[in-house]
Design a protein around this motif. Sequence first.
Motif, short mmCIF file in Angstrom:
data_model
loop_
_atom_site.label_atom_id
_atom_site.label_comp_id
_atom_site.label_asym_id
_atom_site.label_seq_id
_atom_site.Cartn_x
_atom_site.Cartn_y
_atom_site.Cartn_z
N MET A 185 29.43 52.88 -29.18
CA MET A 185 29.37 53.15 -27.74
C MET A 185 27.95 53.49 -27.32
O MET A 185 27.14 53.96 -28.14
N LYS A 186 27.66 53.27 -26.07
CA LYS A 186 26.37 53.67 -25.53
C LYS A 186 26.31 55.20 -25.44
O LYS A 186 27.28 55.85 -25.05
N GLY A 187 25.14 55.76 -25.80
CA GLY A 187 24.92 57.19 -25.67
C GLY A 187 24.06 57.50 -24.46
O GLY A 187 23.72 56.63 -23.66
N LEU A 188 23.66 58.76 -24.35
CA LEU A 188 22.84 59.20 -23.21
C LEU A 188 21.35 59.01 -23.45
O LEU A 188 20.54 59.17 -22.53
N ASN A 189 21.00 58.68 -24.71
CA ASN A 189 19.62 58.28 -25.03
C ASN A 189 18.58 59.29 -24.55
O ASN A 189 17.58 58.94 -23.93
N GLN A 190 18.84 60.58 -24.82
CA GLN A 190 17.93 61.68 -24.48
C GLN A 190 17.64 61.77 -22.98
O GLN A 190 16.61 62.30 -22.57
N LEU A 191 18.56 61.25 -22.19
CA LEU A 191 18.44 61.27 -20.72
C LEU A 191 17.13 60.62 -20.26
O LEU A 191 16.52 61.04 -19.26
N LYS A 192 16.74 59.57 -20.97
CA LYS A 192 15.51 58.87 -20.57
C LYS A 192 15.68 58.30 -19.17
O LYS A 192 16.69 57.70 -18.86
N GLY A 193 14.67 58.50 -18.36
CA GLY A 193 14.75 58.13 -16.95
C GLY A 193 15.01 59.33 -16.05
O GLY A 193 15.02 59.20 -14.82
N PHE A 194 15.19 60.51 -16.67
CA PHE A 194 15.37 61.74 -15.87
C PHE A 194 14.13 61.95 -15.00
O PHE A 194 13.00 61.81 -15.46
N GLU A 195 14.36 62.32 -13.76
CA GLU A 195 13.23 62.61 -12.88
C GLU A 195 13.62 63.60 -11.80
O GLU A 195 14.79 63.74 -11.45
N VAL A 196 12.61 64.31 -11.34
CA VAL A 196 12.78 65.19 -10.19
C VAL A 196 12.43 64.35 -8.96
O VAL A 196 11.26 64.02 -8.74
N ILE A 216 17.45 63.31 -10.67
CA ILE A 216 18.23 62.11 -10.98
C ILE A 216 18.43 62.08 -12.49
O ILE A 216 17.47 62.06 -13.27
N ILE A 217 19.72 62.08 -12.90
CA ILE A 217 20.07 62.09 -14.32
C ILE A 217 20.79 60.79 -14.65
O ILE A 217 21.88 60.54 -14.15
N PRO A 218 20.19 59.94 -15.50
CA PRO A 218 20.85 58.67 -15.86
C PRO A 218 21.92 58.88 -16.92
O PRO A 218 21.80 59.73 -17.79
N ASN A 219 22.97 58.08 -16.83
CA ASN A 219 24.04 58.08 -17.82
C ASN A 219 24.36 56.62 -18.14
O ASN A 219 25.04 55.94 -17.39
N VAL A 258 21.59 64.94 -8.33
CA VAL A 258 22.13 66.29 -8.47
C VAL A 258 21.20 67.31 -7.81
O VAL A 258 19.99 67.29 -8.05
N PRO A 259 21.74 68.23 -7.00
CA PRO A 259 20.90 69.29 -6.43
C PRO A 259 20.50 70.29 -7.51
O PRO A 259 21.25 70.57 -8.44
N MET A 260 19.29 70.84 -7.34
CA MET A 260 18.73 71.77 -8.31
C MET A 260 18.23 73.02 -7.59
O MET A 260 17.65 72.93 -6.51
N MET A 261 18.48 74.18 -8.21
CA MET A 261 17.92 75.44 -7.73
C MET A 261 17.14 76.07 -8.87
O MET A 261 17.45 75.85 -10.04
N GLY A 262 16.12 76.86 -8.52
CA GLY A 262 15.32 77.46 -9.58
C GLY A 262 14.81 78.85 -9.22
O GLY A 262 14.52 79.15 -8.06
N LYS A 263 14.76 79.69 -10.26
CA LYS A 263 14.09 80.98 -10.16
C LYS A 263 12.81 80.89 -10.97
O LYS A 263 12.84 80.74 -12.19
N VAL A 264 11.68 80.93 -10.27
CA VAL A 264 10.40 80.65 -10.90
C VAL A 264 9.45 81.82 -10.71
O VAL A 264 9.45 82.49 -9.67
N ASP A 265 8.64 82.07 -11.73
CA ASP A 265 7.61 83.11 -11.66
C ASP A 265 6.44 82.56 -10.84
O ASP A 265 5.46 82.03 -11.37
N GLN A 266 6.58 82.69 -9.52
CA GLN A 266 5.56 82.12 -8.64
C GLN A 266 4.21 82.77 -8.84
O GLN A 266 3.16 82.11 -8.78
N GLY A 267 4.23 84.06 -9.12
CA GLY A 267 2.96 84.78 -9.31
C GLY A 267 2.19 84.22 -10.49
O GLY A 267 0.95 84.02 -10.40
#
Length: 332
Positions: A185-196, A216-219, A258-267
Amino acid sequence: SFVEEESSVTPTPTKKSFGARLAAHFKKWWWVHLIIFIACFLIILLPVVYVAYPKIAQDAVNDSTLDIREMIISDPTPESFHLEQRQVLGSDSPYHPKIYKFNSAVSLAGADPFAYVEVPEVKSKDGVEIHFEQKVDLTDASAFGDYTTAVMLNEEVSLNIYGRPDLKQGGLPKVTVDYNKTVVMKGLNQLKGFEVAEFSIMFPPVNGYGMNGTVIIPNASVMTIPMGNVTLKLELDGKPVGTTYLNNLVLKPGNNTVPMMGKVDQGAIITLLTSDTNPYKDGVLPFDITGTATSYNGKELPYFTKALAAITLHVKLDVGAALAKAGIKLTL
């Protein structure tokens, strides 16, 4: 006297024909011939039924193929999940036996089984579709974690299905065969093509969240995978700078937005960008992203967490431009 002597002579009996003698023989010994006929019939038939027929049946099963077209996982728990699957049987055999339903052990090829799945009864012929839907209890959650990790890491993954179903061709008796198929079967191949696809910085943070956006998460597989609430570690130059979240994530075949939220150390990021030793004068920062946890209905799913932790995603984000858009203009 001459007359008396003549009357005492015994007449010569008439010789019976071959057909008559044969008929008389069979009339007398018919039961012997019947026994011989039955014995010969059984000598021929029994090897066919109990030797040749099972071998022909096993060879036909061995030569058949299985193509999994759709695999939908839902309602995962640490110990189980719901499975809906569609697969197509391939066979060039002139025989079309009935294969009775059977329990099959499912595993990553060469590994221990992680679950048992009931395969429904099917009339074996080329192109027939097998569809089933059932709850699957994990017999070895660790082995399932190895399977999900293999799916995550590889372009292709081999799934082994093994069982001993009964098979019946026409009026012949049932025989038990070994069903041992390895399906690629085809796998996810390390999610190659993932991008923000896009992101923005919220300054000051809102409810602790200082970044949001869309990924964008490829499957490339035929699997639908409910990852649940996914937690990802964000690193810059090997140092943690925040955490991102993908909530209610379900990976369907194709590209998933997919929507993304983040808590980031802006400082820390602003300090880096404004320092004299800042190596990123264009404001574009290379982040590493690694999965740290997945949960569904409040329960962690160790087998998905293990798969996510096996890869590191790399993205470059124009943080300088995003800060400027948020009203923070830096001199780089």
